[in-house]
Design an enzyme around this catalytic site. Sequence first.
Site, mmCIF file in Angstrom:
data_model
loop_
_atom_site.group_PDB
_atom_site.id
_atom_site.type_symbol
_atom_site.label_atom_id
_atom_site.label_comp_id
_atom_site.label_asym_id
_atom_site.label_seq_id
_atom_site.Cartn_x
_atom_site.Cartn_y
_atom_site.Cartn_z
ATOM 1 N N CYS A 287 0.870 -1.171 0.000
ATOM 2 C CA CYS A 287 0.000 0.000 0.000
ATOM 3 C C CYS A 287 0.907 1.221 0.000
ATOM 4 C CB CYS A 287 -0.896 -0.026 1.237
ATOM 5 S SG CYS A 287 -1.970 1.408 1.299
ATOM 6 N N CYS B 93 -4.115 6.600 -5.060
ATOM 7 C CA CYS B 93 -3.730 5.190 -4.918
ATOM 8 C C CYS B 93 -2.323 4.964 -5.495
ATOM 9 C CB CYS B 93 -4.732 4.250 -5.585
ATOM 10 S SG CYS B 93 -4.424 2.523 -5.186
HETATM 11 O O1 PYC Z 1 -2.037 3.732 -2.120
HETATM 12 O O2 PYC Z 1 -1.415 1.747 -2.792
HETATM 13 C C1 PYC Z 1 -2.213 2.496 -2.283
HETATM 14 C C2 PYC Z 1 -3.496 1.936 -1.787
HETATM 15 C C3 PYC Z 1 -3.929 0.645 -1.923
HETATM 16 C C4 PYC Z 1 -5.182 0.578 -1.297
HETATM 17 C C5 PYC Z 1 -5.475 1.815 -0.799
HETATM 18 N N1 PYC Z 1 -4.423 2.635 -1.101
#
Ligand code: PYC
Length: 313
Positions: A89, A239
């Site tokens: 993450c 993300c």
């Molecule tokens: O930032 O890799 C990320 C992530 C994965 C799930 C939520 N954030």
Amino acid sequence: MANRVHVIDSHTEGEPTRVVMGGAPDLPAGTAGERLEHLRRDHDGFRSAVVCEPRGFDALVGAVLYPPHSPGAVTQVMFFNNVGWLGMCAHGTIGLGATMLHAGQIEPGRHRVETPVGDVVMDVKADGRVSVENVESWRAQAGVTIGTERHGVVHGDVAWGGNWFFLVDGCGMDLSLANVGRLTDYAWDVRASLTRAGITGDDGGEIDHVELFGPPTRPDAHSKNFVLCPGREYDRSPCGTGTSAKMACLAAAGKLADDAVWRQESILGTLFSGSVRSTERGVLPTVAGRAWITAESTLLLGSDDPFREGIRA
Ligand code: PYC
């Protein structure tokens, strides 16, 4: 399970992270992958106690730390959410860097971190900005066509960025907060269709993140996204593993050169900037953003509390 769990909360460009600083289950020595198997098998109630209601909420991502296995690393980390455990993450790693800095556990600078899917490096700045050199990422399948139950035919790519993603360009809806309900419904339909069709990542890895792309709202961004996470919650940040997967797809398509900057806007309008270095299979991505500390607290897990392990679905 301990009755008191000390946590530090932060958000990375809007997406929350809760790092467990004390009260994690005792585990034997091992690699991050080995310890993750223990956690999955024997301590799933700890996961749900920390991130699920009534002490947490569905969008919260947890991080639990253990002493590293490899001598050069500063810590081992396993990330988890409202339904299970994550491979990697990146927003959480940015939150981890800011948290360890806040707690006086590290100085600004580069720190290696072990995750179950490989080592990453966080470069921590004094103001909470962190850039993460993520695990190798690659496009596994291009131009996959699926028939969904409620949204017709959808085309997308399958890519690894530390988790498995299905990436869809142009879903016919504005990527705006006003549309979160409809976007969630669309992405959930896509995910279910992938499962029905038996479409997976390499080695049968479940595609549990769906990422939708559209034109940016900010003048400094190249693209805007909406990312649906495994527990049906959307990522408030762009993300980081999803941005890594996106950059791997762009690089595979010849649309992102080594060291060129890619700025990915989130559904909230926040930004990660990233770049890649080519490898034989794909790319080594770097993703940068900022985290802010929001709370330091102690979770109380009363032994007579019917929801000691959180409210589990
Ligand atoms: O930032 O890799 C990320 C992530 C994965 C799930 C939520 N954030």
